[in-house]
Design a protein around this motif. Structure first.
Motif, PDB file in Angstrom:
ATOM      1  N   GLU A  75       2.292   1.783  -3.510  1.00  0.00           N
ATOM      2  CA  GLU A  75       1.240   2.254  -4.405  1.00  0.00           C
ATOM      3  C   GLU A  75       0.924   3.720  -4.145  1.00  0.00           C
ATOM      4  N   GLN A  76       0.908   4.130  -2.872  1.00  0.00           N
ATOM      5  CA  GLN A  76       0.681   5.526  -2.542  1.00  0.00           C
ATOM      6  C   GLN A  76       1.786   6.410  -3.111  1.00  0.00           C
ATOM      7  N   LYS A 123       0.820  -1.203   0.000  1.00  0.00           N
ATOM      8  CA  LYS A 123       0.000   0.000   0.000  1.00  0.00           C
ATOM      9  C   LYS A 123       0.858   1.258   0.000  1.00  0.00           C
TER      10      LYS A 123
END
Length: 359
Positions: free
Chosen positions: A52-53, A49
């Motif tokens: 991806e951020q 995550k």
């Protein structure tokens, strides 16, 4: 925004409100405290995550840059076109190319212009101010770009120049000079044998700008492991070369096989300015994690200010706050937050540091 406000007011073209709103959204979706662009907190963040951020953040910034470049290009192209009621102007020769120099600031200024040949296979042989046809002196740097000073460019306005070309390749006008000290009408700069700066004198005032008696020399790269300073290795002695052109002087400091391989200093005869360009080879930086979980790198810039009378100038919403004079009793004094500018002053001279982000 300023450029398109001028176009909207003078050309009757609607302001691109939608584009501007998109830019603000792209730039402000993530900020310092959103977690973007970092490695996350150990054992608290999911790696997938977080990555991806970060990819999303980089994508937003790349899109914002593309949008800004598009608005600049289109805006300057509009300024160069005749307004309603004006007749297009012809060029006196196929070798003449018009050049528009825009000033986005709210005051008239003299500043540098760097321009490449307008087409492949051409070289720039002359630059003239449109209207009075005044010849503008210029140099050609190592990258084949013409460098000159545009004088008296109107505030939030532009000046027009004519570029004269001929067939051929651009050849640098900079020639080698045997010295470790350079001087023009504005500054005298002296280097140390290791490539750091020993002295910079402003010749108009006769004032020494830097402090050569500080803990570190001017422009030295400092490594900090956690909170401890650490010496960065330089396997070979620095090589210093000086080149002089018609209107500029460039000093190149090369540090072979070092993580700090290159520094250039550029002085200009026609503007009171010294450009310092440093390059770091990240592949040669030491491994981080020996004494602490992170390393930091800083450039030392010791200026000649008087320590007993030193004040910190914090750039606020409308003016500078002086630390400690303008702070109430009990207020925090070990750090400050600024909008885009922070300075130090001893009452006789000041040093200002501008930063791009609001933290």
């Amino acid at each position: 925004e300023t450029l398109w406000s001028v176009i909207s007011a003078t050309r009757g073209i609607p302001f691109p409100a939608g584009n501007t709103a998109t830019l603000y959204d792209l730039m402000l979706t993530y900020d310092e405290h959103s977690g973007a662009g970092n490695t996350g907190w150990p054992q608290l963040n999911d790696r997938g995550k977080l990555e991806e951020q970060n990819r999303q953040y980089v994508g937003y910034m790349e899109k914002a840059r593309t949008e800004v470049d598009y608005l600049f290009d289109e805006g300057l192209r509009l300024l160069a076109q005749p307004s309603r009621g004006e007749s297009p102007r012809g060029l006196s020769s196929e070798n003449i190319w018009p050049l528009l120099v825009y000033n986005a600031l709210s005051w008239k200024r003299d500043d540098l212009v760097v321009v490449t040949p307008p087409a492949d296979g051409l070289k720039i042989v002359a630059i003239k101010k449109s209207g009075n046809k005044e010849t503008v002196p210029f140099d050609v740097d190592e990258r084949g770009r013409a460098v000159f000073v545009a004088r008296d460019v109107p505030s939030i306005g532009y000046s027009m120049f004519e570029i004269e070309t001929a067939k051929g390749e651009m050849v640098s006008t900079l020639r080698d000079v045997a010295s470790t000290r350079v001087e023009n009408r504005n500054f005298r700069l002296q280097l140390r044998p290791d490539g750091n700066v020993q002295s910079i004198v402003a010749l108009r005032s006769g004032r020494e700008i830097i402090n050569d008696k500080g803990e570190l020399p001017f422009n030295q790269l400092l490594r900090v492991e956690g909170h401890e300073p650490s010496v960065l290795a330089a396997p070979l002695p620095a090589a210093i070369k000086i080149k002089r052109g018609a209107r500029l002087t460039r000093i190149t400091v090369t540090r072979e096989r070092s993580a700090f391989p290159l520094t250039t200093f550029t002085l200009y005869d026609d503007v009171e300015r010294i450009d310092i360009h440093n390059e770091i080879d990240t592949t040669r930086l030491p491994f981080a994690g020996g004494k602490s979980w992170h390393d930091s790198y800083y450039f030392a810039f010791p200026f000649a200010l008087s320590a007993p009378d030193l004040k910190v100038l914090r750039g606020g919403q409308k003016w500078f706050d002086r630390l400690p004079d303008d702070y109430l009793p009990g207020a925090r004094r070990d750090s400050v937050t600024t909008q885009n500018l922070i300075g130090m002053s001893d009452g006789r001279a000041s040093v200002m540091l501008a930063h791009r982000q609001a933290f």
